[in-house]
Write a protein that holds these residues in place. Structure first.
Motif, PDB file in Angstrom:
ATOM      1  N   ILE A  97       0.903  -1.177  -0.180  1.00 26.30           N
ATOM      2  CA  ILE A  97      -0.206  -0.092  -0.051  1.00 26.30           C
ATOM      3  C   ILE A  97       0.949   1.279  -0.091  1.00 26.30           C
ATOM      4  N   ALA A  98       0.817   2.223  -0.950  1.00 23.26           N
ATOM      5  CA  ALA A  98       1.206   3.427  -0.980  1.00 23.26           C
ATOM      6  C   ALA A  98       0.104   4.581  -1.030  1.00 23.26           C
ATOM      7  N   ALA A  99      -0.043   5.429  -0.012  1.00 28.09           N
ATOM      8  CA  ALA A  99      -1.154   6.187   0.065  1.00 28.09           C
ATOM      9  C   ALA A  99      -0.666   7.634   0.317  1.00 28.09           C
ATOM     10  N   PRO A 100      -0.830   8.692  -0.600  1.00 28.24           N
ATOM     11  CA  PRO A 100      -0.663  10.162  -0.383  1.00 28.24           C
ATOM     12  C   PRO A 100      -1.448  10.633   0.735  1.00 28.24           C
ATOM     13  N   LEU A 101      -1.064  11.379   1.467  1.00 27.87           N
ATOM     14  CA  LEU A 101      -1.907  12.328   2.622  1.00 27.87           C
ATOM     15  C   LEU A 101      -1.718  13.664   2.160  1.00 27.87           C
ATOM     16  N   ALA A 102      -3.011  14.341   1.905  1.00 30.84           N
ATOM     17  CA  ALA A 102      -3.060  16.023   1.873  1.00 30.84           C
ATOM     18  C   ALA A 102      -3.621  16.534   2.969  1.00 30.84           C
ATOM     19  N   PHE A 103      -3.194  17.356   3.496  1.00 34.76           N
ATOM     20  CA  PHE A 103      -3.773  18.213   4.467  1.00 34.76           C
ATOM     21  C   PHE A 103      -4.077  19.759   4.027  1.00 34.76           C
ATOM     22  N   GLY A 104      -4.793  20.313   5.216  1.00 34.36           N
ATOM     23  CA  GLY A 104      -4.979  21.806   4.723  1.00 34.36           C
ATOM     24  C   GLY A 104      -6.441  22.253   4.980  1.00 34.36           C
ATOM     25  N   ASP A 105      -7.373  21.449   5.110  1.00 34.18           N
ATOM     26  CA  ASP A 105      -8.650  21.818   5.498  1.00 34.18           C
ATOM     27  C   ASP A 105      -9.081  21.130   6.818  1.00 34.18           C
ATOM     28  N   SER A 106     -10.330  21.497   7.365  1.00 31.68           N
ATOM     29  CA  SER A 106     -11.069  21.309   8.610  1.00 31.68           C
ATOM     30  C   SER A 106     -12.497  21.458   8.382  1.00 31.68           C
ATOM     31  N   TRP A 107     -13.097  20.663   9.459  1.00 29.70           N
ATOM     32  CA  TRP A 107     -14.549  20.798   9.602  1.00 29.70           C
ATOM     33  C   TRP A 107     -14.578  21.107  11.328  1.00 29.70           C
ATOM     34  N   GLN A 108     -14.858  22.205  11.602  1.00 27.74           N
ATOM     35  CA  GLN A 108     -15.036  22.519  13.041  1.00 27.74           C
ATOM     36  C   GLN A 108     -13.488  22.304  13.563  1.00 27.74           C
ATOM     37  N   ASP A 109     -13.404  21.489  14.474  1.00 27.23           N
ATOM     38  CA  ASP A 109     -11.842  21.305  14.970  1.00 27.23           C
ATOM     39  C   ASP A 109     -11.417  19.795  14.469  1.00 27.23           C
ATOM     40  N   VAL A 145     -15.714  11.533  15.489  1.00 28.62           N
ATOM     41  CA  VAL A 145     -16.163  12.850  14.543  1.00 28.62           C
ATOM     42  C   VAL A 145     -17.842  12.889  14.800  1.00 28.62           C
ATOM     43  N   PRO A 146     -18.567  14.027  15.509  1.00 25.27           N
ATOM     44  CA  PRO A 146     -19.871  13.895  15.632  1.00 25.27           C
ATOM     45  C   PRO A 146     -20.649  14.246  14.269  1.00 25.27           C
ATOM     46  N   LEU A 147     -20.720  13.321  13.369  1.00 32.14           N
ATOM     47  CA  LEU A 147     -21.518  13.410  12.304  1.00 32.14           C
ATOM     48  C   LEU A 147     -22.053  11.766  12.020  1.00 32.14           C
ATOM     49  N   GLU A 148     -23.153  11.829  11.381  1.00 30.82           N
ATOM     50  CA  GLU A 148     -23.569  10.586  11.218  1.00 30.82           C
ATOM     51  C   GLU A 148     -23.756  10.315   9.605  1.00 30.82           C
ATOM     52  N   ILE A 149     -23.763   8.844   9.035  1.00 28.97           N
ATOM     53  CA  ILE A 149     -23.833   8.546   7.874  1.00 28.97           C
ATOM     54  C   ILE A 149     -24.987   9.405   6.986  1.00 28.97           C
ATOM     55  N   GLY A 150     -24.964   9.966   5.887  1.00 29.89           N
ATOM     56  CA  GLY A 150     -25.851  10.772   5.561  1.00 29.89           C
ATOM     57  C   GLY A 150     -25.808  12.500   5.786  1.00 29.89           C
ATOM     58  N   ASP A 151     -24.983  12.752   6.821  1.00 31.34           N
ATOM     59  CA  ASP A 151     -24.927  14.305   6.872  1.00 31.34           C
ATOM     60  C   ASP A 151     -23.935  14.944   5.911  1.00 31.34           C
ATOM     61  N   ALA A 189     -10.548  12.294  12.770  1.00 31.82           N
ATOM     62  CA  ALA A 189     -10.262  12.700  11.275  1.00 31.82           C
ATOM     63  C   ALA A 189     -11.146  12.327  10.325  1.00 31.82           C
ATOM     64  N   ILE A 190     -11.724  13.359   9.480  1.00 28.88           N
ATOM     65  CA  ILE A 190     -12.431  13.386   8.197  1.00 28.88           C
ATOM     66  C   ILE A 190     -11.679  13.005   7.127  1.00 28.88           C
ATOM     67  N   ILE A 191     -11.702  11.495   6.467  1.00 32.26           N
ATOM     68  CA  ILE A 191     -11.211  11.268   5.509  1.00 32.26           C
ATOM     69  C   ILE A 191     -11.853  11.378   3.994  1.00 32.26           C
ATOM     70  N   VAL A 192     -11.187  11.901   2.810  1.00 31.00           N
ATOM     71  CA  VAL A 192     -12.065  12.369   1.678  1.00 31.00           C
ATOM     72  C   VAL A 192     -10.990  11.778   0.741  1.00 31.00           C
ATOM     73  N   ALA A 193     -11.541  11.765  -0.674  1.00 32.83           N
ATOM     74  CA  ALA A 193     -10.499  11.399  -1.619  1.00 32.83           C
ATOM     75  C   ALA A 193      -9.369  12.375  -1.876  1.00 32.83           C
ATOM     76  N   VAL A 194      -8.250  11.846  -2.001  1.00 31.64           N
ATOM     77  CA  VAL A 194      -7.103  13.027  -2.093  1.00 31.64           C
ATOM     78  C   VAL A 194      -7.347  13.927  -3.231  1.00 31.64           C
ATOM     79  N   GLU A 195      -8.272  13.428  -4.331  1.00 30.94           N
ATOM     80  CA  GLU A 195      -8.541  14.516  -5.566  1.00 30.94           C
ATOM     81  C   GLU A 195      -9.221  15.489  -4.956  1.00 30.94           C
ATOM     82  N   GLN A 196     -10.141  15.060  -4.035  1.00 32.26           N
ATOM     83  CA  GLN A 196     -10.981  16.022  -3.476  1.00 32.26           C
ATOM     84  C   GLN A 196     -10.071  17.416  -3.109  1.00 32.26           C
TER      85      GLN A 196
END
Length: 443
Positions: A97-109, A145-151, A189-196
């Motif tokens: 497995i080789a996975a790039p990590l990209a940071f810079g954004d957040s939602w609340q804290d 993370v205080p979110l639910e599926i569909g939020d 953490a909130i993980i999204v596609a690195v392309e996003q």
């Protein structure tokens, strides 16, 4: 003769002073116990947090900062590793497995991290619920993370106070999956596609754009087959589409994750690499230690951190040991003063035929009981304080810490009790040697 009745009577008669003695001993023991238990909890927690990060590859810079950014999600500005220097990792036969990590954004804290679907599955060994993101509009959240599926949520640029001052990106992401608890900062953490992350910051997305547009324009092409081919009408539709193109640009990408187009890869803060073997790990580390990149085992950095932590812990333990010695000396001095109140009683007992061993046993038992009770209370107090600190630390960092009592703390407490029992012979011996006539005259 049994000395315990007089010992119990003495404990009851001066109970306030005896409680103070016990509290002093308990605090002295708790300091040492708390330090060693908390230090071990930090070591275990940090080691667990780094467990999934076999090798980190990044641009040359501080390895400690890279570890803090990638493993502990304590973000700071670091150099980016150019895409041309990490593209080959994605197809390297030594890499599982080789996975790039990209940071810079957040939602609340909560940090938003861009990576690949494979990394999400690997990080939490599957999901607790939902599924892994399939396009750049979707996200997978950590267990805390205080979110639910569909939020849905809107990312902000930056972190913490900085994020409050920065603008929102104007996009909304939907939660489609939730990871299992990992006991690491990635639970927050909130993980999204690195392309996003790349797309939202106007960077190349790692894929051939023509292929993406051809794939996502299939529906439009099918629709155009049934449209009138009037040039004016076509131009009108083109202008209308162009007007909203920038607003919805991030939504037209369905191709995420590897394989990537090497010519369209932007720089990333770091890559997490899981090698296929131990031999592969060492060769990968050697190959990517160049002028353009650095590769290392996070355990190497943690060992150095443990060394510094151990040095600080040694200093604190030495200070605790010194405080314990002072506490014991103060208590013995106070007990010697207290014993002066009992000199007449012991002198009378001696005159009535009580042997010197009775006086020695009574006083030694009196001091020893205080030491043992205080040490046991200190063991419990030290564990409670360490556990409380661990709870606060876990809430602040997301790294699960569990303070426990082990052989180190038991040995420390046992050593303190042993020293206390030895020193308890001092007041016992002094009264043991005092002549009866002298004690009666000075009463």
């Amino acid at each position: 003769m049994n000395p315990f009745p007089i010992v119990i009577a003495s404990l009851r008669r001066h109970w306030i002073m005896n409680i103070l003695f016990v509290l002093l001993i308990a605090v002295a023991v708790a300091i040492g116990v708390g330090i060693t238990a908390q230090e071990r909890a930090l070591r275990q927690g940090s080691a667990k947090a780094a467990d999934k990060f076999d090798i980190l590859i990044a641009a040359p810079g501080s390895q400690t900062e890279i570890v803090m950014n990638t493993i502990f999600l304590r973000h700071s500005a670091i150099n980016l590793l150019d895409g041309q220097h990490w593209a080959s990792l994605m197809t390297d036969p030594r890499v599982e497995i080789a996975a790039p990590l990209a940071f810079g954004d957040s939602w609340q804290d909560y940090s938003i991290v861009g990576s690949t679907p494979q990394f999400v599955a690997y990080l939490s060994d599957g999901l607790a619920s939902g599924h892994i993101f399939e396009n750049i509009e979707q996200a997978v959240i950590g267990a805390a993370v205080p979110l639910e599926i569909g939020d849905e949520f809107e990312p902000s640029h930056g972190h913490g106070a900085e994020a409050e001052l920065e603008h929102h990106h104007g996009v909304h992401l939907q939660v489609v999956g939730k990871m299992k608890p990992t006991g690491t900062p990635w639970d927050s953490a909130i993980i999204v596609a690195v392309e996003q992350v790349w797309d939202i910051h106007a960077l190349p997305t790692g894929h051939d754009e023509d292929e993406d547009h051809d794939h996502n324009g299939a529906a439009e092409e099918h629709h155009d087959e049934h449209e009138d081919h009037d040039h004016d009408e076509a131009a009108e539709h083109h202008d209308e589409d162009h007007e909203h193109e920038h607003e919805h640009e991030h939504q037209v990408m369905d191709h995420i994750g590897p394989p990537f187009d090497a010519d369209a890869l932007p720089g990333v803060p770091a890559l997490v690499v899981r090698p296929k073997s131990v031999a592969a790990a060492y060769t990968l580390r050697a190959d990517y230690r160049t002028d353009h990149s650095t590769a290392f085992f996070p355990a190497e950095v943690l060992v150095e951190m443990y060394r510094l932590l151990g040095n600080a812990g040694s200093v604190m333990r030495a200070m605790a040991l010194g405080s314990q010695g002072l506490v014991v000396a103060a208590i013995l001095a106070a007990i010697l003063a207290l014993m002066q109140l009992y000199r007449k009683q012991f002198a009378v007992l001696r005159a009535l035929g009580a042997p010197r061993s009775y006086v020695f046993g009574a006083i030694w038992s009196y001091v020893s009981i205080l030491v043992v009770i205080g040490a046991i209370a200190g063991l419990g107090l030290g564990w409670f304080v360490a556990q409380s600190v661990s709870t606060v630390f876990t809430a602040e960092t997301g790294m699960a810490l569990q303070a426990t009592i082990s052989g180190s703390e038991l040995s420390l407490t046992g050593g303190f009790v042993l020293i206390g029992l030895i020193l308890a012979t001092v007041p016992a011996f002094l009264l043991y040697r005092r002549p009866v006539v002298e004690a009666l005259r000075s009463s």
